[in-house]
Design a protein around this motif. Structure first.
Motif, PDB file in Angstrom:
ATOM      1  N   ILE A 135       6.478   6.685  -9.929  1.00 56.38           N
ATOM      2  CA  ILE A 135       6.163   5.282 -10.190  1.00 56.38           C
ATOM      3  C   ILE A 135       5.107   5.251 -11.291  1.00 56.38           C
ATOM      4  CG2 ILE A 135       5.331   3.087  -9.265  1.00 56.38           C
ATOM      5  CD1 ILE A 135       6.314   3.960  -6.514  1.00 56.38           C
ATOM      6  N   ASP A 164       2.818   2.769 -14.163  1.00 54.02           N
ATOM      7  CA  ASP A 164       2.341   1.557 -14.807  1.00 54.02           C
ATOM      8  C   ASP A 164       2.873   1.608 -16.240  1.00 54.02           C
ATOM      9  OD1 ASP A 164       0.789  -0.736 -15.450  1.00 54.02           O
ATOM     10  OD2 ASP A 164      -0.896   0.521 -16.068  1.00 54.02           O
ATOM     11  N   PHE A 215       4.946  -2.137  -4.447  1.00 56.41           N
ATOM     12  CA  PHE A 215       5.007  -0.743  -4.018  1.00 56.41           C
ATOM     13  C   PHE A 215       5.586  -0.645  -2.604  1.00 56.41           C
ATOM     14  CE2 PHE A 215       2.780   2.683  -1.684  1.00 56.41           C
ATOM     15  CZ  PHE A 215       3.241   3.790  -2.384  1.00 56.41           C
ATOM     16  N   TYR A 238       2.338   8.585  -8.507  1.00 53.91           N
ATOM     17  CA  TYR A 238       2.035   7.346  -9.232  1.00 53.91           C
ATOM     18  C   TYR A 238       1.077   7.681 -10.359  1.00 53.91           C
ATOM     19  CZ  TYR A 238       0.675   2.516 -10.227  1.00 53.91           C
ATOM     20  OH  TYR A 238       0.445   1.312 -10.844  1.00 53.91           O
ATOM     21  N   ASP A 245      -4.497  -0.355 -10.724  1.00 60.29           N
ATOM     22  CA  ASP A 245      -3.657   0.720 -10.197  1.00 60.29           C
ATOM     23  C   ASP A 245      -4.273   1.421  -8.981  1.00 60.29           C
ATOM     24  OD1 ASP A 245      -1.574   0.608 -12.235  1.00 60.29           O
ATOM     25  OD2 ASP A 245      -3.139   1.306 -13.606  1.00 60.29           O
ATOM     26  N   VAL A 304      -2.774   1.228  -5.211  1.00 58.87           N
ATOM     27  CA  VAL A 304      -1.539   1.991  -5.008  1.00 58.87           C
ATOM     28  C   VAL A 304      -1.825   3.481  -5.081  1.00 58.87           C
ATOM     29  CG1 VAL A 304       0.766   2.504  -5.921  1.00 58.87           C
ATOM     30  CG2 VAL A 304      -0.047   0.144  -5.865  1.00 58.87           C
ATOM     31  N   MET A 305      -2.662   3.894  -6.006  1.00 69.62           N
ATOM     32  CA  MET A 305      -2.967   5.312  -6.176  1.00 69.62           C
ATOM     33  C   MET A 305      -3.549   5.922  -4.907  1.00 69.62           C
ATOM     34  SD  MET A 305      -4.336   5.311 -10.114  1.00 69.62           S
ATOM     35  CE  MET A 305      -4.362   7.097 -10.312  1.00 69.62           C
ATOM     36  N   VAL A 360      -0.474   7.108  -2.350  1.00 74.28           N
ATOM     37  CA  VAL A 360       0.627   8.007  -2.693  1.00 74.28           C
ATOM     38  C   VAL A 360       0.310   9.480  -2.442  1.00 74.28           C
ATOM     39  CG1 VAL A 360       1.534   6.390  -4.397  1.00 74.28           C
ATOM     40  CG2 VAL A 360      -0.055   8.178  -5.136  1.00 74.28           C
TER      41      VAL A 360
END
Length: 176
Positions: free
Chosen positions: A17, A19, A93, A109, A116, A119-120, A123
Motif C-alpha cells: 500500500i 501513498d 485501509f 505501507y 500516513d 496506518v503505518m 501494518v
C-alpha cells in the motif's frame, strides 16, 4: 515495534500500500495558470508496481490527493484499488483489508508525512522514502536510500520480490 530487522518481514509481504504525493511523486506540484496541478512519477517505480501486480501481489493506493492524472497513470499499470481524497486513511485501509481478507502482518505501507502515521502503526512493515518527515522516519522499520518519486517504491518492491524469489529481471511487463 520490535527488534527484528526489516528484512525479516519481507518474506511475509503479500500486499503493498502506497501513498502518492511524496512517495510515488517527489512531493512537488507544478501549478498551471488554469489551476491544474501536475505531478511527476518515476518510470522505474511504475515498472516495479506493474511487475509486482503481475506476480500476484496486491497493490493499493491510499492518498489524500485526488488528481485524475495520477488515477489514470495507476490504472494504466493495472492498479484498480485506488483511494483518492482519503483524509482519514485508516478508514480506507480497514475497508480494503476487510474486503480482501488481508492480515495486517502481510501488509507493507510506504508513506512520507503525518497523515500516513496512523496506518503505518497498523501494518507488518512500515516504510518511507529517505526524504520523509522526521516523525514518519521515527516509526518506519525501513527508510529507503531513495527519495520519494525517485525510486523509493522500486527499492522496496524489488527487495520484497527478491527475498521471495519473484524478481528475476526477465519480465515482459508493460510499464510505461
Amino acid at each position: 515495534m520490535d527488534d527484528k530487522s526489516y528484512k525479516e518481514y519481507l518474506e511475509d509481504i503479500s500486499t503493498f500500500i502506497f501513498d502518492v504525493d511524496g512517495v510515488l511523486t517527489d512531493g512537488t506540484v507544478t501549478v498551471m495558470t488554469n489551476g491544474d496541478m501536475l505531478r511527476r512519477m518515476n518510470i522505474k517505480d511504475g515498472y516495479a508496481l506493474k511487475t509486482a501486480k503481475d506476480a500476484g501481489f496486491k497493490i493499493c493506493i491510499i492518498s489524500g490527493g485526488s488528481n485524475l492524472g495520477v488515477q489514470k497513470r495507476l490504472e494504466g499499470l493495472g492498479i484498480t484499488d485506488i483511494y483518492l481524497g482519503a483524509h482519514q486513511k485508516v478508514n480506507q485501509f480497514n475497508d480494503y483489508l476487510s474486503q480482501n481478507n488481508i492480515d495486517t502482518k502481510n501488509v507493507l505501507y510506504m508513506g512520507d508525512d503525518i497523515p500516513d502515521i496512523p496506518v503505518m502503526k497498523l501494518v507488518g512493515l512500515a516504510c518511507c522514502p529517505q526524504d520523509a518527515a522526521i516523525e514518519v522516519k521515527g516509526i518506519s522499520q525501513y527508510i529507503s536510500h531513495k527519495n520519494g518519486g525517485k525510486g523509493a517504491v522500486r527499492d522496496i518492491i524489488e527487495q520484497v520480490m527478491k527475498v521471495q524469489g519473484k524478481w528475476d529481471g526477465n519480465f515482459d511487463a508493460k510499464y510505461d
